[in-house]
Scaffold this active site. Sequence first.
Site, PDB file in Angstrom:
ATOM      1  N   TRP A  64      -5.042   1.597  10.206  1.00  0.00           N
ATOM      2  CA  TRP A  64      -5.849   0.852  11.007  1.00  0.00           C
ATOM      3  C   TRP A  64      -6.858   0.332   9.987  1.00  0.00           C
ATOM      4  CZ3 TRP A  64      -6.157  -1.282  15.533  1.00  0.00           C
ATOM      5  CH2 TRP A  64      -7.092  -1.846  15.944  1.00  0.00           C
ATOM      6  N   GLY A  78       0.814   3.621   2.127  1.00  0.00           N
ATOM      7  CA  GLY A  78       1.511   3.625   3.650  1.00  0.00           C
ATOM      8  C   GLY A  78       2.732   2.868   3.701  1.00  0.00           C
ATOM      9  N   HIS A  80      -4.239  -5.110  -2.254  1.00  0.00           N
ATOM     10  CA  HIS A  80      -3.501  -5.148  -1.040  1.00  0.00           C
ATOM     11  C   HIS A  80      -3.985  -6.305   0.047  1.00  0.00           C
ATOM     12  CE1 HIS A  80      -2.012  -1.531  -2.797  1.00  0.00           C
ATOM     13  NE2 HIS A  80      -2.980  -0.693  -2.847  1.00  0.00           N
ATOM     14  N   THR A 112       0.734  -1.147  -0.131  1.00  0.00           N
ATOM     15  CA  THR A 112      -0.026   0.289  -0.094  1.00  0.00           C
ATOM     16  C   THR A 112       0.909   1.127   0.097  1.00  0.00           C
ATOM     17  OG1 THR A 112      -0.159   0.135   2.268  1.00  0.00           O
ATOM     18  CG2 THR A 112      -1.818  -1.067   1.372  1.00  0.00           C
ATOM     19  N   TYR A 158     -13.730   3.814   7.022  1.00  0.00           N
ATOM     20  CA  TYR A 158     -12.637   3.592   6.228  1.00  0.00           C
ATOM     21  C   TYR A 158     -11.765   4.826   5.909  1.00  0.00           C
ATOM     22  CZ  TYR A 158      -9.926   1.902   2.123  1.00  0.00           C
ATOM     23  OH  TYR A 158      -9.285   1.463   1.459  1.00  0.00           O
TER      24      TYR A 158
END
Length: 375
Positions: A316, A296, A346, A294, A329
């Site tokens: 999260w 992140g 992902h 991802t 989300y």
Amino acid sequence: MPLPCRGWTLALLTLLVGFLIFADISEIEEESGSSGGRGTIRSAVNSLHSKSNRAEVVINDSSSPAVVDRSNESIKHNIKPASSKWRHNQTLSLKIRKQILKFLDAEKDISVLKGTLKPGDIIHYVFDRDSTMNVSQNLYELLPRTSPLKGKQFPSCAIVGNSGVLLSSGCGPEIDAHSFVIRCNLAPVQEYSQDVGMKTDLVTMNPSVIQRAFEDLVNETWREKLLQRLHSLNGSILWIPAFMAKGGKERVEWVNELILKHHINVRTAYPSLRLLHAVRGYWLTNKVHIKRPTTGLLMYTLATRFCNQIYLYGFWPFPLDQNQNPVKYHYYDSLKYGYTSQASPHTMPLEFKALKTLHQQGALKLTVGQCDGAT
């Protein structure tokens, strides 16, 4: 969830990782590793008590941190036990940095540079090798001449994901206090500043964001909203994955045109063609069997090169928080997404599990509730 690779299959994956071609899907977009999903069963939110279901970080003889996946089905969510206080493990952080540098050069791979391409060059998309794009004049104009993070080192960095777990966290002041702040996918900040902060030093923008958050600029109202968001970046690095997947070229061009036409004060960066494969290779080698990293996770992997301490917020990927309360989300919209869907590129819960383990070992700090001092 992908099944764990075993035996020679894992060895083959590791050897061929540089040549892996990922599944054909519409965008790299699905968000910031960072996001929270809703399409899961309640059992995925319950804490596990079985030792066999933990992920553990192992430092092997080559000083490589390896996250061993025991189960992809459930996650133990308790990040901050009342009896413990997080401490930075500088030795482990340096070992992780050293190992990642064997797979990628973050300073160079954060962006293609002007000297490596020219207008008209043909690029094969990273995930869609049969499809190509031509380097436009606008894109060429915005390629940096040198790496936007050349020679940079920061005492502490915040990577801010987009999960609704940030709401009511009061983390804004703590986030803004970090030396360097990374955000994902042009997420809005001003109206959520108490929880997410305002400071932005680098922000990603997957092409699909233009479709989802700015209605593909169908009229002047949405065009003006995008312009305002870009102007608010005020000298930040705008990181645009222009070469990853087909379908986003037109949206990248719209953004590039706006930046040039309105003289927007941003430093543009376009990740290298090898970055995604290299990052996936590192995590696969360390037993984290992700399909595609991802945004992140990409940002964390890159940040290990530039940041002495790394703090994650808004990561999260579950529909309920630690107290079993619903979690959006994204903190800023009503998007719903089944993170366990087989169609997803992902594996967010697995990424989270790896990051949680690194948190427990002090390599990074993962905040999933209220920040200290929040009211």
